[in-house]
Structures are given as structure tokens and as C-alpha cells.
Design a protein around this motif. Structure first.
Motif, PDB file in Angstrom:
ATOM      1  N   GLY A 224     -92.924   5.139  -6.904  1.00 32.36           N
ATOM      2  CA  GLY A 224     -92.320   3.967  -6.280  1.00 32.36           C
ATOM      3  C   GLY A 224     -92.116   2.843  -7.272  1.00 32.36           C
ATOM      4  N   ASP A 225     -92.212   1.628  -6.780  1.00 34.04           N
ATOM      5  CA  ASP A 225     -91.908   0.432  -7.563  1.00 34.04           C
ATOM      6  C   ASP A 225     -93.080   0.064  -8.466  1.00 34.04           C
ATOM      7  OD1 ASP A 225     -91.157  -2.005  -8.585  1.00 34.04           O
ATOM      8  OD2 ASP A 225     -90.516  -2.844  -6.663  1.00 34.04           O
ATOM      9  N   GLU A 226     -92.971   0.398  -9.742  1.00 34.43           N
ATOM     10  CA  GLU A 226     -94.077   0.152 -10.669  1.00 34.43           C
ATOM     11  C   GLU A 226     -94.290  -1.333 -10.948  1.00 34.43           C
ATOM     12  OE1 GLU A 226     -94.450   2.503 -14.170  1.00 34.43           O
ATOM     13  OE2 GLU A 226     -93.527   4.285 -13.256  1.00 34.43           O
ATOM     14  N   THR A 227     -93.283  -2.168 -10.703  1.00 31.78           N
ATOM     15  CA  THR A 227     -93.486  -3.607 -10.911  1.00 31.78           C
ATOM     16  C   THR A 227     -94.522  -4.156  -9.934  1.00 31.78           C
ATOM     17  OG1 THR A 227     -91.679  -4.253  -9.407  1.00 31.78           O
ATOM     18  CG2 THR A 227     -91.121  -3.878 -11.730  1.00 31.78           C
ATOM     19  N   ILE A 228     -94.650  -3.539  -8.765  1.00 35.03           N
ATOM     20  CA  ILE A 228     -95.676  -3.952  -7.803  1.00 35.03           C
ATOM     21  C   ILE A 228     -97.058  -3.704  -8.388  1.00 35.03           C
ATOM     22  CG2 ILE A 228     -96.667  -3.508  -5.519  1.00 35.03           C
ATOM     23  CD1 ILE A 228     -93.861  -2.667  -4.594  1.00 35.03           C
ATOM     24  N   TRP A 229     -97.216  -2.574  -9.030  1.00 36.03           N
ATOM     25  CA  TRP A 229     -98.503  -2.208  -9.629  1.00 36.03           C
ATOM     26  C   TRP A 229     -98.929  -3.229 -10.679  1.00 36.03           C
ATOM     27  CZ3 TRP A 229    -102.837   0.109  -9.079  1.00 36.03           C
ATOM     28  CH2 TRP A 229    -103.558   0.656 -10.131  1.00 36.03           C
ATOM     29  N   THR A 230     -97.999  -3.614 -11.527  1.00 34.90           N
ATOM     30  CA  THR A 230     -98.304  -4.585 -12.583  1.00 34.90           C
ATOM     31  C   THR A 230     -98.621  -5.961 -12.010  1.00 34.90           C
ATOM     32  OG1 THR A 230     -96.855  -3.392 -14.120  1.00 34.90           O
ATOM     33  CG2 THR A 230     -97.425  -5.669 -14.676  1.00 34.90           C
ATOM     34  N   SER A 231     -97.767  -6.456 -11.123  1.00 36.86           N
ATOM     35  CA  SER A 231     -97.953  -7.809 -10.599  1.00 36.86           C
ATOM     36  C   SER A 231     -99.163  -7.892  -9.676  1.00 36.86           C
ATOM     37  CB  SER A 231     -96.697  -8.263  -9.848  1.00 36.86           C
ATOM     38  OG  SER A 231     -96.468  -7.463  -8.701  1.00 36.86           O
ATOM     39  N   TRP A 232     -99.431  -6.834  -8.922  1.00 34.22           N
ATOM     40  CA  TRP A 232    -100.561  -6.853  -7.991  1.00 34.22           C
ATOM     41  C   TRP A 232    -101.881  -6.989  -8.728  1.00 34.22           C
ATOM     42  CZ3 TRP A 232    -103.214  -2.127  -5.547  1.00 34.22           C
ATOM     43  CH2 TRP A 232    -104.080  -2.528  -4.525  1.00 34.22           C
ATOM     44  N   ARG A 233    -102.059  -6.212  -9.779  1.00 29.27           N
ATOM     45  CA  ARG A 233    -103.310  -6.280 -10.533  1.00 29.27           C
ATOM     46  C   ARG A 233    -103.478  -7.637 -11.211  1.00 29.27           C
ATOM     47  NH1 ARG A 233    -103.679  -2.061 -14.680  1.00 29.27           N
ATOM     48  NH2 ARG A 233    -101.403  -2.190 -14.710  1.00 29.27           N
ATOM     49  N   GLU A 234    -102.377  -8.215 -11.639  1.00 27.70           N
ATOM     50  CA  GLU A 234    -102.465  -9.542 -12.267  1.00 27.70           C
ATOM     51  C   GLU A 234    -102.848 -10.600 -11.223  1.00 27.70           C
ATOM     52  OE1 GLU A 234    -102.708 -12.263 -15.110  1.00 27.70           O
ATOM     53  OE2 GLU A 234    -102.330 -10.126 -15.459  1.00 27.70           O
ATOM     54  N   ARG A 235    -102.268 -10.526 -10.061  1.00 36.60           N
ATOM     55  CA  ARG A 235    -102.551 -11.509  -9.006  1.00 36.60           C
ATOM     56  C   ARG A 235    -103.936 -11.321  -8.417  1.00 36.60           C
ATOM     57  NH1 ARG A 235     -97.145 -11.080  -5.370  1.00 36.60           N
ATOM     58  NH2 ARG A 235     -98.307 -12.478  -3.994  1.00 36.60           N
ATOM     59  N   ALA A 236    -104.487 -10.134  -8.542  1.00 34.45           N
ATOM     60  CA  ALA A 236    -105.808  -9.849  -7.951  1.00 34.45           C
ATOM     61  C   ALA A 236    -106.946  -9.959  -8.950  1.00 34.45           C
ATOM     62  CB  ALA A 236    -105.794  -8.447  -7.338  1.00 34.45           C
ATOM     63  N   ARG A 237    -106.680 -10.546 -10.112  1.00 36.63           N
ATOM     64  CA  ARG A 237    -107.791 -10.747 -11.065  1.00 36.63           C
ATOM     65  C   ARG A 237    -108.850 -11.638 -10.432  1.00 36.63           C
ATOM     66  NH1 ARG A 237    -107.121  -9.291 -16.390  1.00 36.63           N
ATOM     67  NH2 ARG A 237    -105.014  -8.614 -16.982  1.00 36.63           N
ATOM     68  N   PHE A 238    -110.136 -11.315 -10.770  1.00 40.07           N
ATOM     69  CA  PHE A 238    -111.257 -12.039 -10.133  1.00 40.07           C
ATOM     70  C   PHE A 238    -112.321 -12.355 -11.145  1.00 40.07           C
ATOM     71  CE2 PHE A 238    -115.240 -11.849  -7.553  1.00 40.07           C
ATOM     72  CZ  PHE A 238    -114.998 -12.957  -6.770  1.00 40.07           C
TER      73      PHE A 238
END
Length: 238
Positions: A224-238
């Protein structure tokens, strides 16, 4: 899963890993930190959560105010200090009862919630130490899958880490772990199970766990949309 037993084991394995290591070693996955700072963070974190519980603190506790929050100067004492952390947390929970609600990052939750949180703080930071030292890192698939679910619930879900309507399917290939997630306006909702998402990521549980934590890219299949994978992990940093 017995999260307390697993936490005791992970702290002990962390202690074994860093025994005789150079404490000035930089930790690339925690920019700006040395191994000494990582060690102190893990050991103090157990005491930090224990003090929140035992003192019934209703707001964020400044780490500088944690009792016994610094390890002893001698190496043996420091390692013992790290290994003692889970027992201090266990005693704090026993003192008020595991189902008594206490402060957490995301509002009041049962005191025993902190055990699972501290467990996967330890699994994550043991990976940081192993990567910094160039050592192998292993985690049982079941424990890694539990870490994925804890990450979803604690890190990814309470915030809008996915855009509204975006769906993600995660699937571990060496356990039965599967999760469906969907972005909403102010959070992410999730459930255990199979489904079709805008993005699907599958692979061994440990590799998927470490990738979600931005620790390393593993042997994963991405559909699917690999840009989701990249942006999601960046936004979910903790």
C-alpha cells in the motif's frame, strides 16, 4: 503474560549487557545520550513510577525529585540499583492494590498499568544499548508482539498519529498478532484482528516492534501507501 516477571528479566539482561561497557559510549538511537544516561534513565524510571503510585501523586513528577534516583558511583552498586527497580515498583503497587487508579500520561489508570509500561521501556532501551555497543538483540516473539500492542495503546492511539480515515493493518509472521488501526480527528482507534488497510506491514514481531519504535528497519513487507508508514512513525515518536 506475567509482565512483572518479564520486567525483572529485562532489567537483569540490561544490566548484564552494560556490565564492563564504556559508559561514555554514545547511543545513536537516543541522540545526545550516552550509555550512562540511558542506564540512569531506565533505573530511575522504575522508581519514578513507583513513587507516583506509592505517594498517590496526581500530576507529573519531576524526575529530579525521585527518591534514590541516581545510581551509586561504584559499578557493582549501580548494577544492583538497576536490578532492584522492578521490586520497588512491585512493592508500591502492592501497597495500594493493582486496581487502584493512579496518574498516568493519559489520565488515571490502574496501578498495574505501569508494569507493562516499564517493561517495554526496558525492552526498547535494551535495544538502544545493544545497538550502541554493536551487540546482538533478541526478544521472544510473544514479548515483542506484546510490545507492539502496548506501543499502539500507549503511544500511537491517544494522539492523531494517523490522518482521519487512514487505516493500517499490522501483522506479525511468527505470532498470531494482528491489529487494525484507523485515524480519527484527535486519536487513533484500534482493534485486534485482520483487515484491509491503506497500509499493511508484516514481518517478524521483533523486527516490527523495533521498526515502529524507529530503532531499526527490519525485514518487513510493506503493502500500500508507504508514505503512511514513514509519516506515521515520525508522528508517533515518544
Amino acid at each position: 503474560m506475567d509482565h512483572m516477571t518479564a520486567l525483572i528479566d529485562q532489567n537483569a539482561r540490561f544490566a548484564d549487557l552494560v556490565t564492563d561497557a564504556d559508559e561514555t559510549t554514545e547511543v545513536p538511537t537516543c541522540p545526545g545520550w550516552t550509555l550512562k544516561q540511558l542506564f540512569r534513565h531506565v533505573g530511575r524510571g522504575d522508581r519514578w513510577s513507583a513513587q507516583i503510585i506509592s505517594d498517590r501523586i496526581g500530576e507529573y513528577l519531576d524526575p529530579r525529585e525521585v527518591r534514590d534516583g541516581k545510581p551509586p558511583a561504584d559499578p557493582e552498586g549501580a548494577l544492583a540499583w538497576l536490578r532492584e527497580g522492578p521490586a520497588i515498583l512491585r512493592d508500591a503497587i502492592d501497597s495500594i492494590g493493582p486496581n487502584t487508579y493512579v496518574w498516568t500520561f493519559w489520565g488515571p489508570r490502574p496501578a498495574e498499568w505501569w508494569v507493562r509500561r516499564r517493561l517495554h521501556e526496558a525492552t526498547m532501551h535494551r535495544a538502544d544499548a545493544a545497538l550502541a555497543l554493536g551487540r546482538p538483540y533478541d526478544l521472544s516473539p510473544d514479548l515483542a508482539a506484546d510490545g507492539i500492542e502496548e506501543w499502539i495503546d500507549t503511544v500511537a492511539a491517544p494522539r492523531p498519529t494517523l490522518d482521519p480515515g487512514v487505516t493500517v493493518h499490522l501483522h506479525t509472521t511468527d505470532t498470531e498478532g494482528e491489529w487494525m488501526l484507523r485515524g480519527e480527528e484527535d486519536r487513533v482507534v484500534w482493534e485486534v484482528g485482520h483487515g484491509k488497510g491503506d497500509l499493511a506491514v508484516r514481518g517478524p514481531a521483533t523486527e516490527l516492534f523495533l521498526a515502529l519504535l524507529n530503532r531499526r528497519e527490519g525485514a518487513l513487507e510493506i503493502f500500500g501507501d508507504e508514505t503512511i508508514w514513514t509519516s506515521w512513525r515520525e508522528r508517533a515518536r515518544f
